[in-house]
Design a protein around this motif. Sequence first.
Motif, PDB file in Angstrom:
ATOM      1  N   ALA A 160      -1.869  40.552 -53.104  1.00 50.90           N
ATOM      2  CA  ALA A 160      -2.659  39.596 -52.329  1.00 50.90           C
ATOM      3  C   ALA A 160      -3.231  40.315 -51.120  1.00 50.90           C
ATOM      4  N   LYS A 161      -4.189  39.699 -50.488  1.00 50.47           N
ATOM      5  CA  LYS A 161      -4.755  40.276 -49.269  1.00 50.47           C
ATOM      6  C   LYS A 161      -3.720  40.285 -48.155  1.00 50.47           C
ATOM      7  N   GLY A 162      -2.887  39.274 -48.138  1.00 52.87           N
ATOM      8  CA  GLY A 162      -1.853  39.201 -47.113  1.00 52.87           C
ATOM      9  C   GLY A 162      -0.818  38.147 -47.457  1.00 52.87           C
ATOM     10  N   PHE A 163       0.348  38.262 -46.822  1.00 51.00           N
ATOM     11  CA  PHE A 163       1.448  37.346 -47.057  1.00 51.00           C
ATOM     12  C   PHE A 163       1.968  36.808 -45.725  1.00 51.00           C
ATOM     13  N   ILE A 164       2.541  35.614 -45.773  1.00 52.18           N
ATOM     14  CA  ILE A 164       3.139  35.002 -44.592  1.00 52.18           C
ATOM     15  C   ILE A 164       4.612  35.420 -44.510  1.00 52.18           C
ATOM     16  N   ARG A 165       5.189  35.274 -43.323  1.00 54.20           N
ATOM     17  CA  ARG A 165       6.592  35.638 -43.114  1.00 54.20           C
ATOM     18  C   ARG A 165       7.503  34.946 -44.130  1.00 54.20           C
ATOM     19  N   TYR A 166       8.315  35.739 -44.800  1.00 53.41           N
ATOM     20  CA  TYR A 166       9.295  35.303 -45.803  1.00 53.41           C
ATOM     21  C   TYR A 166       8.675  34.740 -47.080  1.00 53.41           C
ATOM     22  N   GLN A 167       7.356  34.785 -47.232  1.00 57.06           N
ATOM     23  CA  GLN A 167       6.704  34.125 -48.370  1.00 57.06           C
ATOM     24  C   GLN A 167       7.216  34.626 -49.715  1.00 57.06           C
ATOM     25  N   ILE A 168       7.216  35.934 -49.898  1.00 57.59           N
ATOM     26  CA  ILE A 168       7.642  36.481 -51.191  1.00 57.59           C
ATOM     27  C   ILE A 168       9.114  36.178 -51.448  1.00 57.59           C
ATOM     28  N   ARG A 169       9.942  36.347 -50.445  1.00 60.44           N
ATOM     29  CA  ARG A 169      11.378  36.120 -50.626  1.00 60.44           C
ATOM     30  C   ARG A 169      11.687  34.650 -50.911  1.00 60.44           C
ATOM     31  N   MET A 170      10.927  33.724 -50.334  1.00 60.46           N
ATOM     32  CA  MET A 170      11.161  32.299 -50.596  1.00 60.46           C
ATOM     33  C   MET A 170      10.655  31.900 -51.978  1.00 60.46           C
ATOM     34  N   ILE A 171       9.556  32.514 -52.403  1.00 59.98           N
ATOM     35  CA  ILE A 171       9.081  32.277 -53.775  1.00 59.98           C
ATOM     36  C   ILE A 171      10.125  32.757 -54.779  1.00 59.98           C
ATOM     37  N   ILE A 172      10.593  33.982 -54.590  1.00 60.25           N
ATOM     38  CA  ILE A 172      11.586  34.531 -55.517  1.00 60.25           C
ATOM     39  C   ILE A 172      12.888  33.741 -55.448  1.00 60.25           C
TER      40      ILE A 172
END
Length: 245
Positions: A190-202
């Motif tokens: 992605a162009k950018g991610f928000i704080r904790y975004q990937i970890r909360m998705i996973i």
Amino acid sequence: MYYYLFTIQYDGTDFCGWAKQKGQPTIQGELELAISRVARNSVFRVVGASKTDSGVHAFDQKAWIELNFQPNVEGFLKALNRSLPLGIQVTNVEEISKDFRVRNCKEKTYEYKINLGQNNVFENRFYYLPKKALDLDKLKESLGLFVGTHDFFNFSGLKTEEKEMIETLRTINSIESDLNDDIFKITFKAKGFIRYQIRMIIGACLAYSLDKIDLDKIKRVLNLEEDKMPFIANPEGLMLKKIKY
């Protein structure tokens, strides 16, 4: 003033993320300390491309550096790496124009690795080690929900008052996964991610794969029809793999 782009690699285990914090060991803090040691009395500024969380690693972090002197790049690079602690290394230094915007990248790639096999004390810092067997088909199914443009507020570490300041409508270009030698790797672009975004998705997808929640629950939370869930994946499996300009 002179301007440089640093490429940095680090094992984030022993650090409280990228961003400098008073009284805490951070990647930015250690880098600034190393510069001040190598170039005493110099004036400089450091801006990172991605604010990785505590415990998260990077293979290709970038930093914009402003210096009030023009160093011998090769010697400067060697001196910096001698001054940095174990686990942090500057792999490249290149001169850039003043108007280069380090945070204005085309795409960021993050990888999350899950070790489904045996423990390995020499590699455990870089994998998530689940305590129970995962249903990989369910994991893949739920990851697909997050591709595309969504309001990711419920899958971020943002508080309600921060929503007015930080754009939560984001686009994930792709989420791909593969299994190789007991390592299940999930790649986000992605162009950018928000704080904790990937970890909360996973975290939510892992919960679904373990039958803790159903798929409709994830959909409702993603659509802002319900509040945030308490799931967040461990940081050790996550690595900033590539930043593309």
